[in-house]
Design a protein around this motif. Structure first.
Motif, PDB file in Angstrom:
ATOM      1  N   UNK A 275      11.950  10.600  12.568  1.00  0.00           N
ATOM      2  CA  UNK A 275      11.261  10.520  13.847  1.00  0.00           C
ATOM      3  C   UNK A 275      10.428   9.276  14.059  1.00  0.00           C
ATOM      4  N   UNK A 276      10.372   8.374  13.083  1.00  0.00           N
ATOM      5  CA  UNK A 276       9.549   7.182  13.230  1.00  0.00           C
ATOM      6  C   UNK A 276      10.153   6.235  14.269  1.00  0.00           C
ATOM      7  N   UNK A 277       9.291   5.584  15.039  1.00  0.00           N
ATOM      8  CA  UNK A 277       9.713   4.623  16.042  1.00  0.00           C
ATOM      9  C   UNK A 277       9.219   3.231  15.671  1.00  0.00           C
ATOM     10  N   UNK A 278       9.871   2.219  16.218  1.00  0.00           N
ATOM     11  CA  UNK A 278       9.465   0.852  15.952  1.00  0.00           C
ATOM     12  C   UNK A 278       8.108   0.539  16.557  1.00  0.00           C
ATOM     13  N   UNK A 279       7.415  -0.421  15.969  1.00  0.00           N
ATOM     14  CA  UNK A 279       6.105  -0.812  16.478  1.00  0.00           C
ATOM     15  C   UNK A 279       5.303  -1.539  15.418  1.00  0.00           C
ATOM     16  N   UNK A 280       4.054  -1.847  15.750  1.00  0.00           N
ATOM     17  CA  UNK A 280       3.208  -2.601  14.825  1.00  0.00           C
ATOM     18  C   UNK A 280       2.936  -1.848  13.527  1.00  0.00           C
ATOM     19  N   UNK A 281       3.017  -0.513  13.563  1.00  0.00           N
ATOM     20  CA  UNK A 281       2.778   0.253  12.341  1.00  0.00           C
ATOM     21  C   UNK A 281       3.816  -0.070  11.267  1.00  0.00           C
ATOM     22  N   UNK A 282       5.005  -0.465  11.676  1.00  0.00           N
ATOM     23  CA  UNK A 282       6.019  -0.855  10.700  1.00  0.00           C
ATOM     24  C   UNK A 282       5.676  -2.209  10.090  1.00  0.00           C
ATOM     25  N   UNK A 283       5.121  -3.108  10.904  1.00  0.00           N
ATOM     26  CA  UNK A 283       4.658  -4.400  10.386  1.00  0.00           C
ATOM     27  C   UNK A 283       3.597  -4.176   9.310  1.00  0.00           C
ATOM     28  N   UNK A 284       2.651  -3.293   9.607  1.00  0.00           N
ATOM     29  CA  UNK A 284       1.580  -2.983   8.658  1.00  0.00           C
ATOM     30  C   UNK A 284       2.150  -2.332   7.397  1.00  0.00           C
ATOM     31  N   UNK A 285       3.062  -1.382   7.586  1.00  0.00           N
ATOM     32  CA  UNK A 285       3.655  -0.689   6.442  1.00  0.00           C
ATOM     33  C   UNK A 285       4.324  -1.674   5.495  1.00  0.00           C
ATOM     34  N   UNK A 286       5.053  -2.630   6.054  1.00  0.00           N
ATOM     35  CA  UNK A 286       5.734  -3.616   5.213  1.00  0.00           C
ATOM     36  C   UNK A 286       4.742  -4.535   4.507  1.00  0.00           C
ATOM     37  N   UNK A 287       3.648  -4.879   5.185  1.00  0.00           N
ATOM     38  CA  UNK A 287       2.625  -5.714   4.547  1.00  0.00           C
ATOM     39  C   UNK A 287       1.995  -4.977   3.369  1.00  0.00           C
ATOM     40  N   UNK A 288       1.755  -3.686   3.542  1.00  0.00           N
ATOM     41  CA  UNK A 288       1.116  -2.913   2.475  1.00  0.00           C
ATOM     42  C   UNK A 288       2.009  -2.830   1.239  1.00  0.00           C
ATOM     43  N   UNK A 289       3.258  -2.449   1.436  1.00  0.00           N
ATOM     44  CA  UNK A 289       4.122  -2.199   0.274  1.00  0.00           C
ATOM     45  C   UNK A 289       4.541  -3.477  -0.443  1.00  0.00           C
ATOM     46  N   UNK A 290       4.314  -4.625   0.180  1.00  0.00           N
ATOM     47  CA  UNK A 290       4.670  -5.887  -0.487  1.00  0.00           C
ATOM     48  C   UNK A 290       3.436  -6.658  -0.953  1.00  0.00           C
ATOM     49  N   UNK A 291       2.247  -6.035  -0.919  1.00  0.00           N
ATOM     50  CA  UNK A 291       1.012  -6.757  -1.244  1.00  0.00           C
ATOM     51  C   UNK A 291       0.197  -6.069  -2.339  1.00  0.00           C
ATOM     52  N   UNK A 292       0.852  -5.311  -3.208  1.00  0.00           N
ATOM     53  CA  UNK A 292       0.087  -4.431  -4.085  1.00  0.00           C
ATOM     54  C   UNK A 292      -0.196  -4.955  -5.494  1.00  0.00           C
ATOM     55  N   UNK A 293       0.489  -5.948  -5.974  1.00  0.00           N
ATOM     56  CA  UNK A 293       0.212  -6.467  -7.311  1.00  0.00           C
ATOM     57  C   UNK A 293       0.567  -5.466  -8.400  1.00  0.00           C
ATOM     58  N   UNK A 294       1.863  -5.245  -8.594  1.00  0.00           N
ATOM     59  CA  UNK A 294       2.311  -4.243  -9.571  1.00  0.00           C
ATOM     60  C   UNK A 294       1.769  -4.511 -10.967  1.00  0.00           C
ATOM     61  N   UNK A 295       1.565  -5.785 -11.288  1.00  0.00           N
ATOM     62  CA  UNK A 295       1.092  -6.139 -12.632  1.00  0.00           C
ATOM     63  C   UNK A 295      -0.314  -5.607 -12.921  1.00  0.00           C
ATOM     64  N   UNK A 296      -1.058  -5.250 -11.879  1.00  0.00           N
ATOM     65  CA  UNK A 296      -2.421  -4.737 -12.077  1.00  0.00           C
ATOM     66  C   UNK A 296      -2.453  -3.241 -12.369  1.00  0.00           C
ATOM     67  N   UNK A 297      -1.386  -2.525 -12.050  1.00  0.00           N
ATOM     68  CA  UNK A 297      -1.414  -1.067 -12.170  1.00  0.00           C
ATOM     69  C   UNK A 297      -1.601  -0.579 -13.612  1.00  0.00           C
ATOM     70  N   UNK A 298      -0.930  -1.178 -14.607  1.00  0.00           N
ATOM     71  CA  UNK A 298      -1.194  -0.748 -15.990  1.00  0.00           C
ATOM     72  C   UNK A 298      -2.643  -0.987 -16.415  1.00  0.00           C
ATOM     73  N   UNK A 299      -3.258  -2.053 -15.892  1.00  0.00           N
ATOM     74  CA  UNK A 299      -4.668  -2.333 -16.211  1.00  0.00           C
ATOM     75  C   UNK A 299      -5.570  -1.239 -15.644  1.00  0.00           C
ATOM     76  N   UNK A 300      -5.282  -0.826 -14.416  1.00  0.00           N
ATOM     77  CA  UNK A 300      -6.070   0.259 -13.820  1.00  0.00           C
ATOM     78  C   UNK A 300      -5.870   1.553 -14.607  1.00  0.00           C
TER      79      UNK A 300
END
Length: 359
Positions: free
Chosen positions: A235-260
């Protein structure tokens, strides 16, 4: 919910009361129906009062010295009531604070203050499109924004930090570094490497960059709708929320997760990990790897629930050194384990809150 919804709720409530008052010979079944309508009306009114707008200011990531003013939508069920046990929730991507129903209603009934901000760019935290390019959606950025919001509403102790999906990346950082966090619940948790819906990761990163070019949205948004729907966001529709979603999932720094994860273990923070075997977005091995390998929780602390919800052992366990760290693995439930198994999740939340109160 707006004023019109509240008026409708009040009208429905009044109609039910008048009908009951004016009918001298109302059958029991009709009375039950009216009572149910009234209860639902009052519940709607109560939920309307949960929603608040908090104004915060963020530094631009694009222009030095520029500050961005934001209105963040926040669910806060008991504003200012700092003496209550407090649960703070971080939603996934895309998502909103209301993603944590039906847990919210049950926790409120038990006297808990529930706080869940919605990340700017997702409804109802709408922002002007140009601001999206200036905001920091990394793990650190989301944590800093949340810190500002919580300060504005006088939350200085988090008895339980709850996070879901892409929100768990921020959850790991907060659980590791925030002394005010006393316990944590990770729902459908992400891990220290891209899960299947983010692979190939280089392509997803490129797509996130292209989506920031608004002139191309008319071409890309229909495609993104189909992609998100295919991986499980029906049911998801196109819009700015998809832009935000993509920014979030590509900005997380996976290398930091084991440290946390290491810091969380060092703190011996009471926690629960809940995930499923049929999650189409975050596959089981990614969540299990975070729980067993990076957090270092023993295998016997991972309880598997069958299709009929029968546990393989005692799910309320601790490690040999007394660390309350539990994994709950369900046969079904998809990417919303807390909706499919709310009763079990709530039992574990109650137990974590009891441990949090001791610290």
């Amino acid at each position: 919910m707006g004023i019109s919804t509240l008026r409708k709720s009040s009208a429905l409530n009044s109609a039910a009361v008048n009908l009951l008052r004016n009918s001298g010979n109302v059958q029991a079944s009709t009375k039950a129906t009216i009572n149910n309508l009234r209860a639902r009306s009052l519940e709607t009114e109560a939920q309307t009062n949960w929603h608040h707008k908090i104004t915060v200011t963020e530094k631009s990531t694009k222009k030095r010295g520029q500050f961005i003013k934001l209105e963040v939508s926040v669910i806060d069920t008991h504003p200012g009531e700092t003496d209550r046990p407090t649960v703070v929730a971080v939603h996934g991507s895309p998502g909103s604070g209301m993603d944590f129903e039906p847990l919210i209603s049950h926790l409120v009934e038990s006297g808990v203050r529930f706080v869940a901000p919605t990340t700017p760019g997702f409804e109802p935290s709408i922002v002007e499109p140009w601001k999206l390019l200036h905001l920091d959606y990394s793990t650190k950025g989301r944590a800093l924004l949340l810190e500002k919001v919580l300060k504005e509403i006088s939350v200085d102790r988090i008895d339980l930090l709850m996070s879901h999906s892409a929100g768990t990346w921020t959850g790991y950082k907060m659980a590791a570094e925030w002394e005010c966090v006393k316990s944590a619940c990770f729902l459908n948790p992400c891990g220290a490497r891209p899960h299947k819906s983010l692979r190939p990761f280089a392509f997803v990163q490129t797509l996130a960059w292209i989506l920031q070019q608004r002139s191309l949205h008319y071409l890309l948004m229909p495609l993104m709708e189909r992609v998100y729907q295919k991986i499980g966001f029906t049911g998801i529709k196109g819009g700015d929320h998809i832009v935000v979603a993509q920014k979030i999932v590509t900005s997380q720094g996976f290398e930091d997760m084991p440290k946390y994860a290491y810091k969380i273990r060092e703190r011996k923070l009471p926690l629960v990990f809940a995930f499923t075997l049929n999650d189409k977005i975050v596959e089981t091995p990614v969540s299990k790897e975070m729980f067993l390998n990076h957090l270092g929780v023993p295998q016997h602390n991972l309880t598997r629930f069958s299709a009929d919800q029968t546990p393989s052992g005692n799910s309320f366990c601790a490690t040999e050194d007394g660390w309350v760290a539990r994994g709950l693995l369900f046969e079904r439930g998809g990417h919303v384990v807390h909706k499919a198994y709310s009763k079990i999740i709530l039992e574990h939340i109650a137990d974590l809150l009891a441990h949090a109160q001791k610290s």
